[in-house]
Scaffold this motif. Structure first.
Motif, PDB file in Angstrom:
ATOM      1  N   UNK A 163       0.800  -1.214   0.000  1.00 31.20           N
ATOM      2  CA  UNK A 163       0.000   0.000   0.000  1.00 31.20           C
ATOM      3  C   UNK A 163       0.832   1.262   0.000  1.00 31.20           C
ATOM      4  N   UNK A 164       0.381   2.261   0.724  1.00 25.44           N
ATOM      5  CA  UNK A 164       1.037   3.566   0.713  1.00 25.44           C
ATOM      6  C   UNK A 164       2.281   3.608   1.599  1.00 25.44           C
ATOM      7  N   UNK A 165       2.451   2.605   2.492  1.00 20.51           N
ATOM      8  CA  UNK A 165       3.644   2.551   3.342  1.00 20.51           C
ATOM      9  C   UNK A 165       3.891   1.098   3.761  1.00 20.51           C
ATOM     10  N   UNK A 192      -5.732  -1.476   3.666  1.00 20.56           N
ATOM     11  CA  UNK A 192      -5.762  -2.118   4.981  1.00 20.56           C
ATOM     12  C   UNK A 192      -4.496  -1.724   5.732  1.00 20.56           C
ATOM     13  N   UNK A 193      -4.657  -1.106   6.887  1.00 18.93           N
ATOM     14  CA  UNK A 193      -3.514  -0.824   7.753  1.00 18.93           C
ATOM     15  C   UNK A 193      -3.347  -2.012   8.694  1.00 18.93           C
ATOM     16  N   UNK A 214      -5.755   2.239  -4.279  1.00 19.75           N
ATOM     17  CA  UNK A 214      -5.496   2.429  -5.708  1.00 19.75           C
ATOM     18  C   UNK A 214      -4.428   1.526  -6.290  1.00 19.75           C
ATOM     19  N   UNK A 215      -3.477   1.077  -5.466  1.00 17.16           N
ATOM     20  CA  UNK A 215      -2.418   0.210  -6.000  1.00 17.16           C
ATOM     21  C   UNK A 215      -2.941  -1.149  -6.451  1.00 17.16           C
ATOM     22  N   UNK A 216      -4.115  -1.525  -5.979  1.00 15.76           N
ATOM     23  CA  UNK A 216      -4.685  -2.828  -6.343  1.00 15.76           C
ATOM     24  C   UNK A 216      -5.616  -2.734  -7.539  1.00 15.76           C
TER      25      UNK A 216
END
Length: 578
Positions: A163-165, A192-193, A214-216
């Motif tokens: 994800x973002x991180x 999902x964090x 968005x990455x998925x």
């Protein structure tokens, strides 16, 4: 006395025995002629005064019957939403029965009880990156999604990705609401964090909003390797065999590819056969009029096995514009699913076509067949060998309406291919976003007010029946207290419904403006279609989205029949089928 009687009989020869048969026949003939004249007179009066109701705004089952009948069509300006192909697809419960259950997903979380086995130790490693591509992590996230979103059924999961991180994963899935009434699939992708404890157990800290992952987001692959219910893209149960023909279903949430089709080469162009409609009086009419005529052209093109040359530029009728005047320069793709149309039928944009025609028609000896009379039926054109058939329409209404081509004997031969035209998936994605924010767990009520509520002559009780107090009274036995209640309405001031907030959690279309404002995906994508210029979220779009959100409520309360006894089209227009 006897002489007088004989005298009377002699003067009244018609009563002689030999004349009785002739008299009876004459009387019967006169009676039949009188009945015939009266019948013709009554039929003439009915034919002159009868105005059939618009068949395009009936409930879906009645519309389906209409569309498969040979009925003629009449039009009146109407700002309601036009039914399109996906509204007529029956919900095949067998096709939707193979959703993914918790028991279908395997998860091997590290052991946490103090048995003889050693407990995994992640001491000092809890902040290390989560490997979102790990199958165990993927299955763990699937289970979390199924447990979190209890009002939807999952049909496919895409593989989880970073994800973002380092502590977030993105995952996509295909789904539909458990109580879905429309035959369609939806796609969501969320963030999902994830956290890791010192004994290596994973837990989900939070799940993002609709389309937050968005990455998925990926385009569908054409060829999928189905092995053991799993795909290269993720996890899916093998669909049940329906035994019938596979029907294309809308997939709301997929990336839209509505680029214009092009002819691959000069050779392909000159071997093609084309149909174009030119001119006519359909422009700037209501959307139902536009679509009825367009579907006639599309139906004729399919009947003749020709490519339809279509003008993607639409004039939006003033009944849908904020300016109150007709507006040119709208795009077909704002309102309808052009990707589905071009994938399912042979169509070309007219600008590209005329450019190619100018380059090649003289060089390759391409011919044009001109038709200027709508009474020339498609059946008479079936033998035309010219490259292009052009139907040219004049300036006199209503004979210059495109749909006139499909009237009369043509109705039983050329069928309008409704399955080819769906609503814009960009608009439907807004619908899905609103329903997702409500967790697909809400009831809905449609409250018609506006001009109809002000016209007490035609709708004498509507204003009172849709007042806040009346609504509370009508809804108390239909909607449970505390429920999410989506109110679809043409009432401009939503504060009018404030008294309902004491019993329900009320929601309106205007609460979700961020889905079409300057920061939204809809805004940026429609601007690309409009040469970079912003596109107004016009009245037709608003009514379309409002109506579709209403239709996805678990309970749906209509104004007419449910809230008021007034007739939808005014006093004395109610019918048993309305």
């Amino acid at each position: 006395m006897v002489g007088r009687s004989q005298n009377l009989l002699s003067r009244s020869g018609s009563f002689r025995t030999e004349n009785l048969g002739q008299n009876a026949l004459a009387m019967i003939g006169n009676l039949c002629f009188t009945i015939f004249v009266v019948g013709v007179l009554v039929f003439t009066i009915i034919a002159a005064t009868y105005e059939p109701e618009d068949p395009l705004f009936h409930p879906s089952t009645k519309i389906t019957n209409f569309l498969t009948s040979k009925s003629n069509a009449t039009f009146k300006s109407d700002d309601t939403v036009m039914k399109t192909g996906e509204d007529f697809i029956g919900v095949n419960q067998t096709a939707f029965s193979t959703f993914i259950n918790l028991t279908d997903v395997d998860v091997s979380q590290p052991a946490t009880d103090s048995g003889t086995e050693s407990i995994p130790d992640c001491h000092g490693k809890t902040d290390e990156p989560i490997d979102c591509t790990d199958p165990d992590v993927f299955h763990f996230l699937m289970r979390e999604a199924i447990e979190k979103f209890k009002d939807i059924h999952f049909y496919r999961f895409g593989k989880s990705v970073r994800g973002s991180n380092d502590s977030s994963c993105h995952m996509a899935w295909r789904f539909r609401p458990k109580e879905g009434k429309t035959a369609a699939f939806y796609k969501d992708y969320r963030e999902f964090v994830v956290s890791r404890s010192e004994n290596c157990t994973l837990s989900v800290v939070s799940i993002g909003d609709y389309h937050s992952g968005g990455n998925a987001r990926k385009r569908k692959r054409k060829n999928k390797d189905r092995t053991s219910g799993k795909l290269d893209e993720g996890f899916e149960k093998t669909p049940a065999k329906t035994g019938g023909q596979n029907i294309a279903l809308p997939e709301v949430g997929e990336a839209v590819n509505d680029s214009l089709p092009v002819v691959e080469s000069e050779s392909s162009f000159k071997h093609g056969k084309y149909l174009v409609y030119h001119g006519g009086g359909d422009r700037c009419k209501s959307m139902d009029h536009y679509l009825w005529s367009f579907m006639c052209a599309l139906g004729e093109a399919q009947y003749l096995n020709r490519t339809l040359i279509m003008d993607l530029s639409i004039c939006l009728s003033k009944i849908y514009t904020s300016s109150g005047v007709d507006e040119e320069g709208k795009d077909f793709r704002f309102y309808f699913d052009f990707e589905h149309l071009k994938d399912s039928a042979s169509v070309l944009d007219q600008e590209q076509f005329w450019s190619d025609w100018e380059k090649w028609h003289q060089k390759d000896g391409l011919s044009l067949h001109l038709v200027e009379d709508f009474r020339v039926t498609p059946m008479k054109l079936s033998g035309v060998m010219d490259t292009l058939i052009m139907r040219k329409f004049g300036s006199v209404e209503p004979d210059n309406y495109w749909y006139r081509v499909c009237e009369g004997e043509t109705e039983s031969v050329v069928q309008r291919p409704w399955h080819l035209v769906w609503k814009s998936r960009r608009l439907m994605d807004i619908v899905s976003a609103i329903a997702s924010r409500l967790n697909w767990d809400y009831d809905s009520v449609h409250v018609v007010r506006g001009e109809k509520a002000r016209n007490r002559e035609m709708w004498p009780h509507l204003a009172e029946d849709t007042s806040p107090d009346a609504l509370l009274s009508s809804l108390q036995d239909k909607i449970d207290d505390g429920r999410n209640l989506y109110i679809a309405t043409n009432e401009p001031e939503t504060s009018f419904f404030n008294p309902l907030k004491d019993k329900y959690s009320t929601h309106f279309l205007s609460d979700y403006k961020d889905l079409w404002d300057e920061t939204s995906e809809w805004y940026s994508e429609t601007a690309k279609l409009h040469n970079g210029s912003p596109v107004e979220f016009d009245r037709y779009m608003r009514v379309s989205v409002d109506t579709e959100v209403f239709l996805r409520g678990k309970k749906q309360i209509e104004t007419f029949n449910d809230l008021t006894k007034d007739c939808k089209d005014g006093i004395n227009t109610c019918t048993s089928s309305s």
